[in-house]
Design a protein around this motif. Structure first.
Motif, PDB file in Angstrom:
ATOM      1  N   SER A  75       0.809  -1.229   0.000  1.00  0.00           N
ATOM      2  CA  SER A  75       0.000   0.000   0.000  1.00  0.00           C
ATOM      3  C   SER A  75       0.839   1.274   0.000  1.00  0.00           C
ATOM      4  CB  SER A  75      -0.880   0.052   1.256  1.00  0.00           C
ATOM      5  OG  SER A  75      -1.477  -1.182   1.483  1.00  0.00           O
ATOM      6  N   PHE A  76       2.127   1.121   0.341  1.00  0.00           N
ATOM      7  CA  PHE A  76       2.962   2.288   0.643  1.00  0.00           C
ATOM      8  C   PHE A  76       2.987   3.333  -0.484  1.00  0.00           C
ATOM      9  CE2 PHE A  76       7.012   4.517   0.990  1.00  0.00           C
ATOM     10  CZ  PHE A  76       6.975   4.930   2.313  1.00  0.00           C
ATOM     11  N   SER A  77       3.316   2.906  -1.701  1.00  0.00           N
ATOM     12  CA  SER A  77       3.455   3.865  -2.808  1.00  0.00           C
ATOM     13  C   SER A  77       2.117   4.498  -3.169  1.00  0.00           C
ATOM     14  CB  SER A  77       4.028   3.183  -4.047  1.00  0.00           C
ATOM     15  OG  SER A  77       5.279   2.643  -3.758  1.00  0.00           O
ATOM     16  N   ALA A  78       1.067   3.680  -3.119  1.00  0.00           N
ATOM     17  CA  ALA A  78      -0.262   4.202  -3.463  1.00  0.00           C
ATOM     18  C   ALA A  78      -0.700   5.261  -2.452  1.00  0.00           C
ATOM     19  CB  ALA A  78      -1.271   3.057  -3.528  1.00  0.00           C
ATOM     20  N   ARG A  79      -0.400   5.014  -1.171  1.00  0.00           N
ATOM     21  CA  ARG A  79      -0.732   6.012  -0.140  1.00  0.00           C
ATOM     22  C   ARG A  79       0.041   7.300  -0.380  1.00  0.00           C
ATOM     23  NH1 ARG A  79      -3.611   3.666   4.145  1.00  0.00           N
ATOM     24  NH2 ARG A  79      -3.193   1.445   4.428  1.00  0.00           N
ATOM     25  N   LEU A  80       1.325   7.142  -0.703  1.00  0.00           N
ATOM     26  CA  LEU A  80       2.195   8.294  -0.963  1.00  0.00           C
ATOM     27  C   LEU A  80       1.641   9.115  -2.132  1.00  0.00           C
ATOM     28  CD1 LEU A  80       4.829   8.808   0.596  1.00  0.00           C
ATOM     29  CD2 LEU A  80       6.077   7.877  -1.337  1.00  0.00           C
TER      30      LEU A  80
ATOM     31  N   GLY B  97      -1.396   9.368  -2.813  1.00  0.00           N
ATOM     32  CA  GLY B  97      -2.770   9.790  -2.512  1.00  0.00           C
ATOM     33  C   GLY B  97      -3.793   9.004  -3.305  1.00  0.00           C
ATOM     34  N   ARG B  98      -3.440   7.765  -3.675  1.00  0.00           N
ATOM     35  CA  ARG B  98      -4.324   6.970  -4.531  1.00  0.00           C
ATOM     36  C   ARG B  98      -4.533   5.578  -3.951  1.00  0.00           C
ATOM     37  NH1 ARG B  98      -1.362   7.397  -9.880  1.00  0.00           N
ATOM     38  NH2 ARG B  98      -1.116   9.628  -9.700  1.00  0.00           N
ATOM     39  N   TYR B  99      -4.547   5.470  -2.620  1.00  0.00           N
ATOM     40  CA  TYR B  99      -4.684   4.158  -2.011  1.00  0.00           C
ATOM     41  C   TYR B  99      -6.092   3.625  -2.218  1.00  0.00           C
ATOM     42  CZ  TYR B  99      -5.069   0.453   1.386  1.00  0.00           C
ATOM     43  OH  TYR B  99      -5.298  -0.754   1.990  1.00  0.00           O
ATOM     44  N   ASP B 100      -6.161   2.379  -2.596  1.00  0.00           N
ATOM     45  CA  ASP B 100      -7.441   1.738  -2.870  1.00  0.00           C
ATOM     46  C   ASP B 100      -7.268   0.286  -2.407  1.00  0.00           C
ATOM     47  OD1 ASP B 100      -9.379   0.185  -4.082  1.00  0.00           O
ATOM     48  OD2 ASP B 100      -9.189   1.112  -6.056  1.00  0.00           O
ATOM     49  N   GLU B 101      -7.883  -0.043  -1.279  1.00  0.00           N
ATOM     50  CA  GLU B 101      -7.648  -1.341  -0.657  1.00  0.00           C
ATOM     51  C   GLU B 101      -7.973  -2.491  -1.607  1.00  0.00           C
ATOM     52  OE1 GLU B 101      -9.703  -2.002   3.025  1.00  0.00           O
ATOM     53  OE2 GLU B 101      -8.817  -3.989   3.291  1.00  0.00           O
ATOM     54  N   GLU B 102      -9.077  -2.326  -2.330  1.00  0.00           N
ATOM     55  CA  GLU B 102      -9.505  -3.387  -3.235  1.00  0.00           C
ATOM     56  C   GLU B 102      -8.441  -3.646  -4.307  1.00  0.00           C
ATOM     57  OE1 GLU B 102     -13.399  -3.901  -5.930  1.00  0.00           O
ATOM     58  OE2 GLU B 102     -13.686  -2.768  -4.067  1.00  0.00           O
ATOM     59  N   HIS B 103      -7.878  -2.534  -4.816  1.00  0.00           N
ATOM     60  CA  HIS B 103      -6.836  -2.629  -5.844  1.00  0.00           C
ATOM     61  C   HIS B 103      -5.591  -3.326  -5.283  1.00  0.00           C
ATOM     62  CE1 HIS B 103      -4.454  -1.664  -9.307  1.00  0.00           C
ATOM     63  NE2 HIS B 103      -3.685  -0.815  -8.666  1.00  0.00           N
ATOM     64  N   SER B 104      -5.172  -2.938  -4.072  1.00  0.00           N
ATOM     65  CA  SER B 104      -4.005  -3.569  -3.448  1.00  0.00           C
ATOM     66  C   SER B 104      -4.240  -5.066  -3.259  1.00  0.00           C
ATOM     67  CB  SER B 104      -3.717  -2.935  -2.084  1.00  0.00           C
ATOM     68  OG  SER B 104      -3.210  -1.636  -2.255  1.00  0.00           O
TER      69      SER B 104
ATOM     70  N   ALA C 152       7.365  -6.328  -4.240  1.00  0.00           N
ATOM     71  CA  ALA C 152       7.894  -5.091  -4.838  1.00  0.00           C
ATOM     72  C   ALA C 152       7.119  -4.718  -6.102  1.00  0.00           C
ATOM     73  CB  ALA C 152       9.382  -5.250  -5.144  1.00  0.00           C
ATOM     74  N   ILE C 153       6.717  -5.724  -6.877  1.00  0.00           N
ATOM     75  CA  ILE C 153       5.943  -5.474  -8.101  1.00  0.00           C
ATOM     76  C   ILE C 153       4.549  -4.942  -7.737  1.00  0.00           C
ATOM     77  CG2 ILE C 153       4.815  -6.590 -10.072  1.00  0.00           C
ATOM     78  CD1 ILE C 153       7.295  -8.457 -10.212  1.00  0.00           C
ATOM     79  N   ALA C 154       3.921  -5.572  -6.749  1.00  0.00           N
ATOM     80  CA  ALA C 154       2.595  -5.107  -6.317  1.00  0.00           C
ATOM     81  C   ALA C 154       2.676  -3.672  -5.811  1.00  0.00           C
ATOM     82  CB  ALA C 154       2.048  -6.027  -5.211  1.00  0.00           C
ATOM     83  N   ARG C 155       3.719  -3.370  -5.065  1.00  0.00           N
ATOM     84  CA  ARG C 155       3.885  -2.010  -4.548  1.00  0.00           C
ATOM     85  C   ARG C 155       4.050  -1.011  -5.700  1.00  0.00           C
ATOM     86  NH1 ARG C 155       9.056  -0.693  -0.967  1.00  0.00           N
ATOM     87  NH2 ARG C 155       9.976  -1.322  -2.936  1.00  0.00           N
ATOM     88  N   ALA C 156       4.854  -1.378  -6.701  1.00  0.00           N
ATOM     89  CA  ALA C 156       5.097  -0.465  -7.825  1.00  0.00           C
ATOM     90  C   ALA C 156       3.818  -0.203  -8.611  1.00  0.00           C
ATOM     91  CB  ALA C 156       6.184  -1.038  -8.730  1.00  0.00           C
ATOM     92  N   LEU C 157       2.962  -1.239  -8.737  1.00  0.00           N
ATOM     93  CA  LEU C 157       1.746  -1.081  -9.543  1.00  0.00           C
ATOM     94  C   LEU C 157       0.599  -0.443  -8.757  1.00  0.00           C
ATOM     95  CD1 LEU C 157       1.928  -4.450 -11.460  1.00  0.00           C
ATOM     96  CD2 LEU C 157       1.898  -2.200 -12.535  1.00  0.00           C
ATOM     97  N   GLY C 158       0.745  -0.356  -7.443  1.00  0.00           N
ATOM     98  CA  GLY C 158      -0.317   0.187  -6.588  1.00  0.00           C
ATOM     99  C   GLY C 158      -0.849   1.541  -7.027  1.00  0.00           C
ATOM    100  N   PRO C 159       0.028   2.510  -7.294  1.00  0.00           N
ATOM    101  CA  PRO C 159      -0.464   3.838  -7.707  1.00  0.00           C
ATOM    102  C   PRO C 159      -0.877   3.918  -9.183  1.00  0.00           C
ATOM    103  CG  PRO C 159       1.829   3.921  -6.901  1.00  0.00           C
ATOM    104  CD  PRO C 159       1.474   2.487  -7.093  1.00  0.00           C
ATOM    105  N   ARG C 160      -0.958   2.810  -9.895  1.00  0.00           N
ATOM    106  CA  ARG C 160      -1.279   2.786 -11.324  1.00  0.00           C
ATOM    107  C   ARG C 160      -0.374   3.725 -12.127  1.00  0.00           C
ATOM    108  NH1 ARG C 160      -6.571   0.483 -11.463  1.00  0.00           N
ATOM    109  NH2 ARG C 160      -7.619   0.665  -9.472  1.00  0.00           N
ATOM    110  N   PRO C 161       0.939   3.448 -12.129  1.00  0.00           N
ATOM    111  CA  PRO C 161       1.873   4.343 -12.823  1.00  0.00           C
ATOM    112  C   PRO C 161       1.712   4.268 -14.339  1.00  0.00           C
ATOM    113  CG  PRO C 161       2.995   2.336 -12.176  1.00  0.00           C
ATOM    114  CD  PRO C 161       1.614   2.270 -11.567  1.00  0.00           C
ATOM    115  N   LYS C 162       1.956   5.398 -15.014  1.00  0.00           N
ATOM    116  CA  LYS C 162       1.954   5.388 -16.490  1.00  0.00           C
ATOM    117  C   LYS C 162       3.178   4.667 -17.017  1.00  0.00           C
ATOM    118  CE  LYS C 162      -0.562   9.592 -17.711  1.00  0.00           C
ATOM    119  NZ  LYS C 162      -0.631  10.380 -16.466  1.00  0.00           N
TER     120      LYS C 162
END
Ligand SMILES: Nc1ncnc2c1ncn2[C@@H]1O[C@H](COP(=O)(O)OP(=O)(O)OP(=O)(O)O)[C@@H](O)[C@H]1O
Ligand SMILES: [Mg+2]
Length: 224
Positions: free
Chosen positions: A106-111, A113-120, A149-159
């Protein structure tokens, strides 16, 4: 466009002398495209990723990440870009040892401002680590850590996802599994992926393969 590089030149200090590490490097990566970056040790692959991530200043030429030019960009713009637009996966995972798997994911997504528990949770499930959510990194295997690490990287839905030899520490069968998961998740998220790899079997799974040699970047046949 997630990534556009125009005529990038990069000079480094080598002992007492200066030399050009990257010369006239140009590259376009379209949304959802998965690109392998290969080249001998010392050819400049990590340096190129660091430049794209805004961790080293652009000396000559242009880099645009998600339309934002990095040349002349202020530190604040660059750190926002790292939070919101791009994500990096390193060879040595860089997990936070004091956080359990769920909080690492969840860390990167929270950072951002896009944390979404369901997505994580859905990322954890897709990567087969949903049974490990309350475990701590030092109790995980290398392959499990890399999937966190992969899940964390994809958490914020990066371009744009930058990965520097993400499976360098895994054996071949685990490496193939993790890469297959990374590729399919990047595709389903429409995240573009630029991945450094020394493995030709990994490179062959990507849409395109580029090689750095003597400062020049060229597209190889194969891939796709
Ligand atoms: N900031 C710097 N100052 C001086 N030299 C540097 C700097 N950054 C990188 N180098 C040098 O640039 C060259 C390229 O390094 P880089 O780490 O980008 O290679 P690489 O292709 O990632 O290699 P590897 O496959 O071993 O990881 C090396 O010779 C390195 O010593
Ligand atoms: Mg490197």
């Amino acid at each position: 466009m997630p990534l556009t590089i125009n005529n990038l030149n990069h000079r480094i200090h080598d002992g007492h002398t200066e030399r050009w590490l990257l010369t006239r490097v140009s590259l376009n990566i379209t949304p959802g495209e998965c690109v392998a970056l290969t080249g001998d040790s010392g050819s400049g692959k990590t340096t190129l990723l660091n430049l794209i991530a805004g961790l080293e200043p652009v000396q000559q030429g242009e880099i645009y990440v998600g339309g934002q030019g990095l040349q002349h960009a202020k530190d604040k713009t660059l750190s926002l870009l790292r939070k919101q637009t791009l994500a990096m996966i390193f060879q040595h995972y860089n997990l936070l040892s004091s956080l359990n798997v769920m909080d690492n994911i969840s860390f990167s997504a929270r950072l951002a401002g896009r944390y979404d528990e369901e997505h994580s949770l859905s990322l954890a499930k897709n990567l087969g680590i949903d049974h490990l959510l309350d475990h701590y990194p030092d109790t995980l295997s290398g392959g499990e850590m890399q999937r966190v690490a992969i899940a964390r990287a994809l958490g914020p839905r990066p371009k744009l996802l930058l990965a520097d030899e993400p499976t360098g520490n895994l054996d071949n069968s685990n490496s193939d599994k993790v890469i297959a998961q990374l590729l399919s998740l990047a595709k389903s998220h429409h995240s573009a992926l630029l991945m450094v790899t020394h493995s030709s079997s990994v490179a062959e799974k990507m849409d395109k393969i580029y090689r750095l040699k003597d400062g020049l970047l060229s597209q190889q046949s194969g891939g796709g």
